[in-house]
Design a protein around this motif. Structure first.
Motif, PDB file in Angstrom:
ATOM      1  N   ARG A 115      47.832 -37.602  -1.765  1.00 32.08           N
ATOM      2  CA  ARG A 115      46.419 -37.224  -1.701  1.00 32.08           C
ATOM      3  C   ARG A 115      45.830 -37.047  -3.090  1.00 32.08           C
ATOM      4  NH1 ARG A 115      44.887 -35.287   3.392  1.00 32.08           N
ATOM      5  NH2 ARG A 115      46.605 -35.127   4.909  1.00 32.08           N
ATOM      6  N   ASP A 116      46.679 -37.216  -4.114  1.00 32.63           N
ATOM      7  CA  ASP A 116      46.239 -36.975  -5.487  1.00 32.63           C
ATOM      8  C   ASP A 116      46.446 -38.198  -6.369  1.00 32.63           C
ATOM      9  OD1 ASP A 116      48.984 -36.859  -5.332  1.00 32.63           O
ATOM     10  OD2 ASP A 116      49.215 -35.188  -6.735  1.00 32.63           O
ATOM     11  N   ALA A 117      46.459 -39.390  -5.760  1.00 29.91           N
ATOM     12  CA  ALA A 117      46.703 -40.605  -6.545  1.00 29.91           C
ATOM     13  C   ALA A 117      45.513 -40.905  -7.445  1.00 29.91           C
ATOM     14  CB  ALA A 117      46.969 -41.792  -5.619  1.00 29.91           C
ATOM     15  N   ASP A 118      45.808 -41.400  -8.635  1.00 30.40           N
ATOM     16  CA  ASP A 118      44.762 -41.814  -9.563  1.00 30.40           C
ATOM     17  C   ASP A 118      44.360 -43.263  -9.341  1.00 30.40           C
ATOM     18  OD1 ASP A 118      44.657 -39.402 -11.541  1.00 30.40           O
ATOM     19  OD2 ASP A 118      46.775 -39.825 -11.285  1.00 30.40           O
ATOM     20  N   LEU A 119      45.202 -44.002  -8.662  1.00 31.02           N
ATOM     21  CA  LEU A 119      44.903 -45.395  -8.345  1.00 31.02           C
ATOM     22  C   LEU A 119      45.677 -45.762  -7.090  1.00 31.02           C
ATOM     23  CD1 LEU A 119      43.477 -48.027  -9.371  1.00 31.02           C
ATOM     24  CD2 LEU A 119      45.636 -48.584 -10.527  1.00 31.02           C
ATOM     25  N   VAL A 120      45.034 -46.491  -6.171  1.00 30.01           N
ATOM     26  CA  VAL A 120      45.673 -46.936  -4.937  1.00 30.01           C
ATOM     27  C   VAL A 120      45.615 -48.456  -4.890  1.00 30.01           C
ATOM     28  CG1 VAL A 120      45.679 -46.815  -2.421  1.00 30.01           C
ATOM     29  CG2 VAL A 120      45.011 -44.808  -3.760  1.00 30.01           C
TER      30      VAL A 120
END
Length: 577
Positions: free
Chosen positions: A504-509
């Motif tokens: 839930r805290d990804a900087d890029l998906v």
């Protein structure tokens, strides 16, 4: 590895392995390695900074403090001081526990008078709360600037009779002192005819500079602009976890123990306290010395000084930069403005927080087996190596399993340990200014968060979630592992028989089912460039100009009209591609 498990770890000792400083009668006692906050509380207990406390509180004392602001005997006291350990840390029949530092040096022994369940709502509900008096075994040696971390009684002796009025004004801080702080300290010390005592709080995160040693260096750099008899004493007081009011009360207790007669506090820290408005002297329950609210100050560009806002012509003031604004300024490499900080402090700020283009970084890929994370990681490592402006270390999941984590299983505990080892190595790479590219499955959010915390102490951390659907991953599987897992031939397989907790805290998906390898690598490179970790000519010029514009305006005005360079602590907002 969970935060609670790393906070206090059991270390069984035998007489043959007992450190020389451990008395013979304690050689067979269980020992517990304390975490940073616990070590800080222990030092404050054994040094007398938490007097009259002589140990960790039992349930009755905690209830009395939280409900009435007193100890069980009626002595005013504002904050709980407790010790929570994992359930296996102490055998059921143990009456004593050796408390040791991270190197295994025994610091004190706890005489256990009570065991109780950990606090409700804690990170790990299985924690056990121990209470009882502590007996020091040796002086602590861990922590930076140990020579400055003096005992309260020694500081009190030096301060006694140091000013005609006998007053000592203390200021406890987790941030570097700027010109506002310096002006306020000189102003209120003059009003009180007091000596100054500055207490850098070296347990817990430091604002902007992150590390405790950087905080102390920055405070020492500011001391030359304060009265010559100013004392700087680092104190291992951890955040209390109950908001600013509880932190302020703890600071008051410690400041008084070191000989302060008054404590200067930020207006935001005393907001809502029961004693009035700015510039009042506050009396807080359980705090033995009065607290002075510093009031609202601003920079007066016409006279080129910081002063109370009421003394500046309305509309002419320049506000202090917020922490995020100052952080963005340092991230971009823009000069710290002279109206904000003296050159000596600005140098320490830049030293502690270099521009992102020079700062260590961990790029942490996570995703299912077959999602494409290793392929993207290799492509990224090659692209960065070709650039040649940063050193690059690739920690691929399979390679790590064969070398760094050889022998570990796929149990939850071993998976967490594997990620902890990767996080440790990545942090060391970042500490020395390199880029660590990590590509494990890392299925558990708690383990990923622990890796982020390790790296964030010394550099930056970017989490890249490769969200390729499980059916696509299974279709790519040349070894047939997904098919075996679905047939029950393999157990503990992430995405089939073992869970994967989506970040839930990804900087890029990234989803490699709808993009090529090169497109995915380009997306990561774009994130690094726009975030400032890779300095492209256009982006560098644009970031510098934006930060310079912010500086020239003195930050955001009271009408909120000033534009500022804003990048979050781990880069731009999440981008889903």
């Amino acid at each position: 590895m969970s935060a609670s498990r790393s906070e206090a770890q059991l270390s069984e000792q035998s007489s043959s392995a007992a450190p020389p400083a451990l008395p013979a009668e304690l050689a067979d006692s269980p020992a517990c390695t304390l975490g940073e906050a616990q070590l800080g509380d222990l030092e404050l207990l054994t040094s007398g900074a938490f007097a009259p406390l002589r140990g960790f509180m039992d349930a009755a004392e905690v209830t009395a403090v939280t409900e009435h602001g007193t100890l069980a005997d009626g002595t005013p006291w504002p904050v709980p001081v407790t010790l929570d350990v994992p359930p296996g840390a102490v055998p059921a029949d143990a009456t004593r526990l050796v408390l040791q530092d991270p190197e295994g040096s025994p610091l004190a022994v706890l005489s256990i008078t009570e065991r109780a369940p950990g606090p409700p709502g804690s990170a790990d509900s299985r924690l056990v709360r121990l209470a009882g008096p502590v007996t020091p075994l040796r002086e602590p040696e861990h922590g930076p600037f140990r020579q400055l971390r003096r005992r309260p009684e020694d500081v009190r002796a030096e301060l006694a009779g140091g000013s005609p009025g006998g007053n000592v004004l203390a200021y406890a801080t987790r941030r570097a002192l700027n010109k506002r702080h310096i002006g306020q300290l000189r102003h209120y010390a003059g009003q009180l005819n007091a000596r100054l005592l500055v207490l850098p709080l070296v347990c817990g995160p430091a604002e902007i500079v992150t590390r405790p040693e950087a905080l102390v260096r920055a405070v020492l750099a500011a001391r030359q602009h304060l009265p010559a008899d100013t004392l700087v004493v680092p104190v291992p007081l951890a955040p209390r976890g109950g908001g600013k009011d509880l932190d302020l009360r703890a600071q008051g207790i410690v400041a008084a123990a070191y000989g302060a007669t008054h404590l200067l506090a930020e207006p935001s820290d005393v907001a809502g306290s029961p004693a009035g408005t700015r510039n009042d002297t506050l009396t807080l329950p359980g705090v033995p010395i009065p607290v002075i609210s510093a009031g609202e100050w601003a920079y007066d560009p016409r006279s080129e000084v910081w002063r109370p806002l009421a003394l500046i012509e309305p509309g002419a003031e320049q506000d202090e930069l917020t922490a995020s604004e100052l952080g963005a300024l340092l991230d971009s490499g823009t000069e710290v403005p002279g109206w904000l900080a003296p050159p000596s402090v600005a140098r320490e700020l830049r030293r502690a927080r270099p521009p992102r283009a020079e700062r260590g970084l961990a790029i942490f890929f996570t995703g299912l087996s077959g999602s494409g994370k290793s392929t993207i990681a290799r492509g990224l490592a090659e692209a960065l190596t070709e650039r040649g402006d940063r050193t690059v270390s690739l920690l691929d999941g399979d390679h790590v399993r064969r070398l760094l984590s050889a022998g570990l299983t796929f149990s939850r505990a071993d998976r967490d340990l594997n990620i902890a080892r990767i996080g440790y190595v990545a942090a060391e790479v970042a500490r020395h200014g390199g880029i660590a590219i990590c590509a494990p499955i890392a299925p558990y959010a708690e383990a990923r968060a622990a890796a982020r915390r390790m790296v964030a102490e010394v550099g930056d951390f970017l989490l890249v979630y490769v969200s390729t659907p499980v059916d696509v991953c299974a279709a790519r599987d040349r070894k047939g592992l997904y098919a075996k897992a679905r047939a029950g031939l393999i157990t503990g397989f992430t995405g089939v028989s073992d869970p994967y907790e989506e970040p839930r805290d990804a900087d890029l998906v990234l989803d490699t089912s709808v993009m090529t390898r090169q497109e995915a690598v380009d997306a990561v490179l774009k994130l690094l460039t726009t975030g400032g970790w890779l300095a492209g000519p256009d982006e560098k010029a644009e970031a510098g100009a934006a930060a310079a514009a912010t500086v020239s305006r003195g930050g955001e005005g009271r009408d909120g009209s000033a534009a500022v360079l804003r990048v979050g602590p781990f880069g731009p907002a999440v981008r889903r591609l």
